[in-house]
Design an enzyme around this catalytic site. Structure first.
Site, PDB file in Angstrom:
ATOM      1  N   PRO A 136       0.807  -1.224   0.000  1.00 16.09           N
ATOM      2  CA  PRO A 136       0.000   0.000   0.000  1.00 16.09           C
ATOM      3  C   PRO A 136       0.844   1.280   0.000  1.00 16.09           C
ATOM      4  O   PRO A 136       0.327   2.345  -0.295  1.00 16.09           O
ATOM      5  CB  PRO A 136      -0.848  -0.120   1.283  1.00 16.09           C
ATOM      6  CG  PRO A 136      -0.221  -1.194   2.088  1.00 16.09           C
ATOM      7  CD  PRO A 136       0.539  -2.078   1.163  1.00 16.09           C
TER       8      PRO A 136
ATOM      9  N   GLU B 248       2.924  -6.645   8.672  1.00 16.54           N
ATOM     10  CA  GLU B 248       3.188  -5.215   8.484  1.00 16.54           C
ATOM     11  C   GLU B 248       4.126  -4.956   7.299  1.00 16.54           C
ATOM     12  O   GLU B 248       4.430  -3.808   6.995  1.00 16.54           O
ATOM     13  CB  GLU B 248       3.785  -4.604   9.753  1.00 16.54           C
ATOM     14  CG  GLU B 248       2.840  -4.619  10.953  1.00 16.54           C
ATOM     15  CD  GLU B 248       1.536  -3.866  10.696  1.00 16.54           C
ATOM     16  OE1 GLU B 248       1.598  -2.716  10.242  1.00 16.54           O
ATOM     17  OE2 GLU B 248       0.464  -4.461  10.942  1.00 16.54           O
TER      18      GLU B 248
ATOM     19  N   ASP C  24      -9.779   0.057 -24.413  1.00 14.64           N
ATOM     20  CA  ASP C  24     -10.102  -0.047 -22.996  1.00 14.64           C
ATOM     21  C   ASP C  24     -10.149   1.302 -22.312  1.00 14.64           C
ATOM     22  O   ASP C  24      -9.431   2.222 -22.664  1.00 14.64           O
ATOM     23  CB  ASP C  24      -9.035  -0.853 -22.253  1.00 14.64           C
ATOM     24  CG  ASP C  24      -9.196  -2.331 -22.463  1.00 14.64           C
ATOM     25  OD1 ASP C  24     -10.318  -2.751 -22.787  1.00 14.64           O
ATOM     26  OD2 ASP C  24      -8.212  -3.059 -22.310  1.00 14.64           O
TER      27      ASP C  24
END
Ligand code: 6GU
Length: 242
Positions: free
Chosen positions: A91, A118, A171
């Site tokens: 992330p 983590e 697309d």
């Protein structure tokens, strides 16, 4: 293209046997190798995590099994003089985009390192990762689902995977706009009509209508795409900043 995926949950990647990616594998267009990280854990309990230095919640993936895994996997292709592009889904990475997927589709060999807990000890990432990549602004439990997403997005860009090359070129995101809505028969369904222009046979009018609707849809839903403020992730050659 060769794809290696290192994870503590190889079964999590089983959707890669299905559908478009599964067919690409059957046809030899991609060659996927799944590796269980625990095979490189050296203690009897096959531990891959430990407490974070500096304290805090959760656990961190230990460097030793990752280092051994990446050494062995990288060396397995070294006979052909090849070096993989090593990707860590996280992330805290740069955003995954269609442009970045296109860059990966041009590589001969990708390695995905799926972290859990983590994250992976930062020294592994510094030494080995070419890119740290995020799917978006939310947190998943690990890199496995993100890897599924990236492998599927890349595979459908490989030559011969999607029948009609135009359907890839058209697309959403390929041309910077969201795709317009699509319709098929019947012409009226539950009192809802297919737009007349699409049934008119006037090809020029159809192209103009689609472009107009795509623009309006993009302005309403994704004004950031029109502003040209797409973040760094679109750089297909982009490497992780050290
Ligand atoms: Cl790539 N990994 C994880 N664990 N969470 C995420 C992500 C990746 N992208 C968005 N959230």
């Amino acid at each position: 293209m060769r794809v290696d995926i290192i994870t503590i949950f190889p079964d999590y990647l089983s959707p890669l046997e299905l559908s478009l990616v599964g067919r690409a594998r059957d046809r030899g267009i991609i060659d996927v190798h799944l590796h269980d990280l625990r095979q490189w854990a050296s203690d009897v309990h096959r531990t891959v995590d430990d407490a974070p230095y500096g304290g805090g919640p959760g656990m961190v993936m230990r460097p030793e099994p990752w280092w051994a895994a990446l050494t062995e996997v990288s060396e397995s292709g070294a006979a052909d003089g090849r070096r993989p592009r090593i990707i860590v889904p996280t992330p805290v990475g740069r955003p995954f985009t269609q442009g970045y997927a296109g860059g990966l589709a041009a590589e001969p060999w990708l390695v995905f390192c799926c972290g859990r807990y983590e994250g992976i000890d930062a020294r592994v990432i510094e030494a080995w990762a070419d890119d740290e990549i995020s799917l978006g602004d939310y947190v998943l439990a690990g890199g496995e689902v993100a890897t599924l997403v990236m492998v599927e997005a890349v595979t459908r860009l490989l030559p011969g995977v999607v029948g009609n090359a135009e359907s890839v070129a058209d697309d959403s995101f390929a041309n910077g706009l969201l795709e317009p809505p699509v319709y098929t028969r019947p012409p009226v369904w539950h009192d809802r009509e297919v737009p007349a222009v699409l049934r008119s046979g006037d090809h020029g009018a159809i192209i103009r209508w689609r472009r107009e609707v795509a623009l309006r849809r993009t302005a309403q839903r994704r004004p950031d795409l029109l502003a040209g403020t797409d973040p760094a992730g679109t750089d297909p050659a982009g490497r992780v900043a050290q």
